[in-house]
Motif scaffolding. Structure first.
Motif, PDB file in Angstrom:
ATOM      1  N   LYS A  90       0.829  -1.210   0.000  1.00  0.00           N
ATOM      2  CA  LYS A  90       0.000   0.000   0.000  1.00  0.00           C
ATOM      3  C   LYS A  90       0.862   1.259   0.000  1.00  0.00           C
ATOM      4  O   LYS A  90       0.583   2.209  -0.728  1.00  0.00           O
ATOM      5  CB  LYS A  90      -0.909  -0.009   1.229  1.00  0.00           C
ATOM      6  CG  LYS A  90      -1.981  -1.079   1.193  1.00  0.00           C
ATOM      7  CD  LYS A  90      -2.970  -0.829   0.064  1.00  0.00           C
ATOM      8  CE  LYS A  90      -4.091  -1.872   0.070  1.00  0.00           C
ATOM      9  NZ  LYS A  90      -5.033  -1.657  -1.040  1.00  0.00           N
ATOM     10  N   ARG A  91       1.889   1.249   0.831  1.00  0.00           N
ATOM     11  CA  ARG A  91       2.771   2.420   0.908  1.00  0.00           C
ATOM     12  C   ARG A  91       4.035   2.099   0.128  1.00  0.00           C
ATOM     13  O   ARG A  91       4.914   1.392   0.601  1.00  0.00           O
ATOM     14  CB  ARG A  91       3.092   2.763   2.359  1.00  0.00           C
ATOM     15  CG  ARG A  91       3.852   4.070   2.531  1.00  0.00           C
ATOM     16  CD  ARG A  91       3.993   4.412   4.000  1.00  0.00           C
ATOM     17  NE  ARG A  91       4.750   5.622   4.205  1.00  0.00           N
ATOM     18  CZ  ARG A  91       4.270   6.860   4.101  1.00  0.00           C
ATOM     19  NH1 ARG A  91       2.999   7.032   3.778  1.00  0.00           N
ATOM     20  NH2 ARG A  91       5.028   7.911   4.306  1.00  0.00           N
ATOM     21  N   LYS A  92       4.115   2.640  -1.068  1.00  0.00           N
ATOM     22  CA  LYS A  92       5.202   2.315  -1.987  1.00  0.00           C
ATOM     23  C   LYS A  92       6.158   3.494  -2.100  1.00  0.00           C
ATOM     24  O   LYS A  92       5.723   4.650  -2.176  1.00  0.00           O
ATOM     25  CB  LYS A  92       4.633   1.966  -3.364  1.00  0.00           C
ATOM     26  CG  LYS A  92       5.648   1.458  -4.367  1.00  0.00           C
ATOM     27  CD  LYS A  92       4.962   1.052  -5.670  1.00  0.00           C
ATOM     28  CE  LYS A  92       4.076  -0.153  -5.478  1.00  0.00           C
ATOM     29  NZ  LYS A  92       3.532  -0.649  -6.769  1.00  0.00           N
ATOM     30  N   LEU A  93       7.438   3.203  -2.099  1.00  0.00           N
ATOM     31  CA  LEU A  93       8.470   4.229  -2.283  1.00  0.00           C
ATOM     32  C   LEU A  93       8.796   4.334  -3.770  1.00  0.00           C
ATOM     33  O   LEU A  93       9.182   3.345  -4.407  1.00  0.00           O
ATOM     34  CB  LEU A  93       9.729   3.870  -1.492  1.00  0.00           C
ATOM     35  CG  LEU A  93      10.983   4.712  -1.789  1.00  0.00           C
ATOM     36  CD1 LEU A  93      10.757   6.168  -1.444  1.00  0.00           C
ATOM     37  CD2 LEU A  93      12.192   4.156  -1.054  1.00  0.00           C
ATOM     38  N   ASN A 124      -4.427  -0.454  -9.333  1.00  0.00           N
ATOM     39  CA  ASN A 124      -3.413  -0.885  -8.357  1.00  0.00           C
ATOM     40  C   ASN A 124      -3.214   0.250  -7.355  1.00  0.00           C
ATOM     41  O   ASN A 124      -2.228   0.988  -7.419  1.00  0.00           O
ATOM     42  CB  ASN A 124      -2.090  -1.224  -9.048  1.00  0.00           C
ATOM     43  CG  ASN A 124      -2.256  -2.353 -10.043  1.00  0.00           C
ATOM     44  OD1 ASN A 124      -2.718  -3.432  -9.712  1.00  0.00           O
ATOM     45  ND2 ASN A 124      -1.881  -2.092 -11.286  1.00  0.00           N
ATOM     46  N   PRO A 125      -4.162   0.430  -6.446  1.00  0.00           N
ATOM     47  CA  PRO A 125      -4.115   1.603  -5.563  1.00  0.00           C
ATOM     48  C   PRO A 125      -2.947   1.552  -4.586  1.00  0.00           C
ATOM     49  O   PRO A 125      -2.589   0.489  -4.068  1.00  0.00           O
ATOM     50  CB  PRO A 125      -5.458   1.535  -4.829  1.00  0.00           C
ATOM     51  CG  PRO A 125      -5.832   0.091  -4.867  1.00  0.00           C
ATOM     52  CD  PRO A 125      -5.299  -0.442  -6.160  1.00  0.00           C
ATOM     53  N   VAL A 126      -2.358   2.702  -4.359  1.00  0.00           N
ATOM     54  CA  VAL A 126      -1.310   2.855  -3.349  1.00  0.00           C
ATOM     55  C   VAL A 126      -1.681   4.058  -2.487  1.00  0.00           C
ATOM     56  O   VAL A 126      -2.591   4.837  -2.816  1.00  0.00           O
ATOM     57  CB  VAL A 126       0.078   3.077  -3.988  1.00  0.00           C
ATOM     58  CG1 VAL A 126       0.495   1.874  -4.795  1.00  0.00           C
ATOM     59  CG2 VAL A 126       0.081   4.324  -4.868  1.00  0.00           C
ATOM     60  N   ALA A 128      -1.859   7.578  -1.059  1.00  0.00           N
ATOM     61  CA  ALA A 128      -1.660   8.885  -1.702  1.00  0.00           C
ATOM     62  C   ALA A 128      -0.463   9.623  -1.124  1.00  0.00           C
ATOM     63  O   ALA A 128       0.082  10.519  -1.774  1.00  0.00           O
ATOM     64  CB  ALA A 128      -2.920   9.737  -1.553  1.00  0.00           C
ATOM     65  N   ASP A 129      -0.070   9.267   0.098  1.00  0.00           N
ATOM     66  CA  ASP A 129       1.086   9.892   0.742  1.00  0.00           C
ATOM     67  C   ASP A 129       2.352   9.070   0.559  1.00  0.00           C
ATOM     68  O   ASP A 129       3.304   9.217   1.335  1.00  0.00           O
ATOM     69  CB  ASP A 129       0.812  10.084   2.237  1.00  0.00           C
ATOM     70  CG  ASP A 129      -0.335  11.054   2.486  1.00  0.00           C
ATOM     71  OD1 ASP A 129      -0.511  11.964   1.657  1.00  0.00           O
ATOM     72  OD2 ASP A 129      -1.051  10.889   3.492  1.00  0.00           O
ATOM     73  N   SER A 130       2.392   8.202  -0.430  1.00  0.00           N
ATOM     74  CA  SER A 130       3.588   7.390  -0.670  1.00  0.00           C
ATOM     75  C   SER A 130       4.795   8.279  -0.896  1.00  0.00           C
ATOM     76  O   SER A 130       4.717   9.258  -1.659  1.00  0.00           O
ATOM     77  CB  SER A 130       3.376   6.477  -1.876  1.00  0.00           C
ATOM     78  OG  SER A 130       2.380   5.515  -1.605  1.00  0.00           O
ATOM     79  N   PRO A 131       5.915   7.989  -0.272  1.00  0.00           N
ATOM     80  CA  PRO A 131       7.093   8.863  -0.389  1.00  0.00           C
ATOM     81  C   PRO A 131       7.715   8.776  -1.782  1.00  0.00           C
ATOM     82  O   PRO A 131       7.627   7.756  -2.471  1.00  0.00           O
ATOM     83  CB  PRO A 131       8.048   8.322   0.672  1.00  0.00           C
ATOM     84  CG  PRO A 131       7.643   6.896   0.845  1.00  0.00           C
ATOM     85  CD  PRO A 131       6.165   6.847   0.630  1.00  0.00           C
ATOM     86  N   ILE A 132       8.320   9.876  -2.187  1.00  0.00           N
ATOM     87  CA  ILE A 132       8.988   9.977  -3.483  1.00  0.00           C
ATOM     88  C   ILE A 132      10.409  10.482  -3.250  1.00  0.00           C
ATOM     89  O   ILE A 132      10.613  11.464  -2.533  1.00  0.00           O
ATOM     90  CB  ILE A 132       8.241  10.936  -4.435  1.00  0.00           C
ATOM     91  CG1 ILE A 132       6.821  10.438  -4.690  1.00  0.00           C
ATOM     92  CG2 ILE A 132       8.989  11.082  -5.763  1.00  0.00           C
ATOM     93  CD1 ILE A 132       5.992  11.401  -5.511  1.00  0.00           C
ATOM     94  N   MET A 133      11.373   9.798  -3.857  1.00  0.00           N
ATOM     95  CA  MET A 133      12.766  10.249  -3.852  1.00  0.00           C
ATOM     96  C   MET A 133      13.195  10.477  -5.299  1.00  0.00           C
ATOM     97  O   MET A 133      12.960   9.608  -6.147  1.00  0.00           O
ATOM     98  CB  MET A 133      13.668   9.216  -3.176  1.00  0.00           C
ATOM     99  CG  MET A 133      13.332   8.983  -1.715  1.00  0.00           C
ATOM    100  SD  MET A 133      14.481   7.844  -0.903  1.00  0.00           S
ATOM    101  CE  MET A 133      13.777   7.779   0.750  1.00  0.00           C
TER     102      MET A 133
END
Length: 298
Positions: A90-93, A124-126, A128-133
């Protein structure tokens, strides 16, 4: 002939005394502006041609590095095929790979759009606050305007030359040591299709928890450090393979952009040259008309 020139000169002097500009003054100003534009466009054409030659040379080196770097990605994919995730993440980087340089078309916006689509994907829901680098200042600026709250870590000064495994290992080390929480990792970068084509792609990377929960790894007794080191090494491999492929796409896109810019400059030079010649002929015709009119007045 001398009398005609004298008459034209007298008429010009009388026009100046009355405060009026000569008839061909406007044409002369226009011709001067066109001449300056021609000079600047020719200079731009020289620069774009030089940049195209440089990009062509760098593209050949980048392609060789990409072929060698793909072996790292192949080794990773073989490992990930045997470590399927049993629970959807669910929480994808998201690790977005671009560069700090421009003048290469829409290569940076393509990975930014792919990242936004992946986060907003309903199939394929993840989180919305998934971190981005982000690696590279160009995509960083684009994503900061839309997903600024998701940016967790950014890198720059990577990929100025052909990326090395040391660059990828340094990025992977900082990612592992960061306090960012995530369930899985997705590397977003441009995939090299041909010398004139590229497309964004997303590579899924297994993390430490995925290795621990995998049935293939649970069959063996392993210490925690083993899976931790393997996860970090796999991440470095994936980042390195993505860096060299994205670098080849960037050089290809810059070469094509400079080629198109050179062609556009050439077309503009032809148009301005024709406009300049027509204006000069019109100015000469006006001067002849003034001379003939003055001679007829005598």
């Amino acid at each position: 002939m001398f009398a005609r020139q004298s008459v034209a000169r007298v008429a010009t002097q009388q026009a100046y005394r009355r405060g009026a500009a000569p008839q061909n003054a406007r044409n002369m100003a226009t011709l001067r502006e066109i001449e300056l534009r021609l000079k600047s466009v020719r200079n731009i054409e020289k620069i774009t041609k030089s940049m195209k030659m440089i990009a062509s040379t760098k593209l050949a080196k980048a392609q060789r590095a990409m072929i060698a770097g793909k072996q790292y990605g192949i080794a990773n994919s073989e490992i990930f095929d045997h470590t399927p995730s049993e629970t959807p993440a669910k929480r994808k980087l998201f690790i977005v790979i671009s560069s700090d340089k421009g003048l290469c078309g829409g290569i940076h916006s393509s990975v930014s759009k792919a990242t936004r689509r992946a986060i907003a994907d309903t199939e394929n829901p993840v989180d919305a606050d998934s971190p981005i680098m982000v690696i590279g200042d160009k995509s960083k600026g684009q994503l900061a305007r839309v997903l600024g709250k998701n940016l967790a870590l950014t890198f720059n000064q990577i990929g100025r030359d052909i990326p090395t495994f040391a660059d990828a290992a340094g990025v992977a080390d900082l990612i592992v040591k960061s306090d960012v929480e995530y369930d899985s990792i997705a590397v977003v970068h441009n995939g090299f299709v041909s010398a004139i084509s590229y497309e964004p792609k997303i590579v899924q990377v297994a993390n430490e928890n995925t290795f621990k929960e995998s049935p293939g790894f649970r069959a063996y007794e392993m210490e925690d450090d083993v899976t931790k080191d393997l996860a970090e090494f796999s991440l470095a491999n994936a980042i390195y393979a993505a860096l060299v492929e994205a670098h080849a796409c960037e050089q290809s896109a810059r070469r094509n952009a400079m080629d198109n810019a050179s062609k556009n400059a050439k077309d503009m030079i032809g148009s301005l040259t024709m406009q300049y010649n027509r204006g000069r002929q019109a100015a000469i015709t006006n001067e002849l008309v003034d001379i003939i009119t003055g001679a007829s007045a005598l």
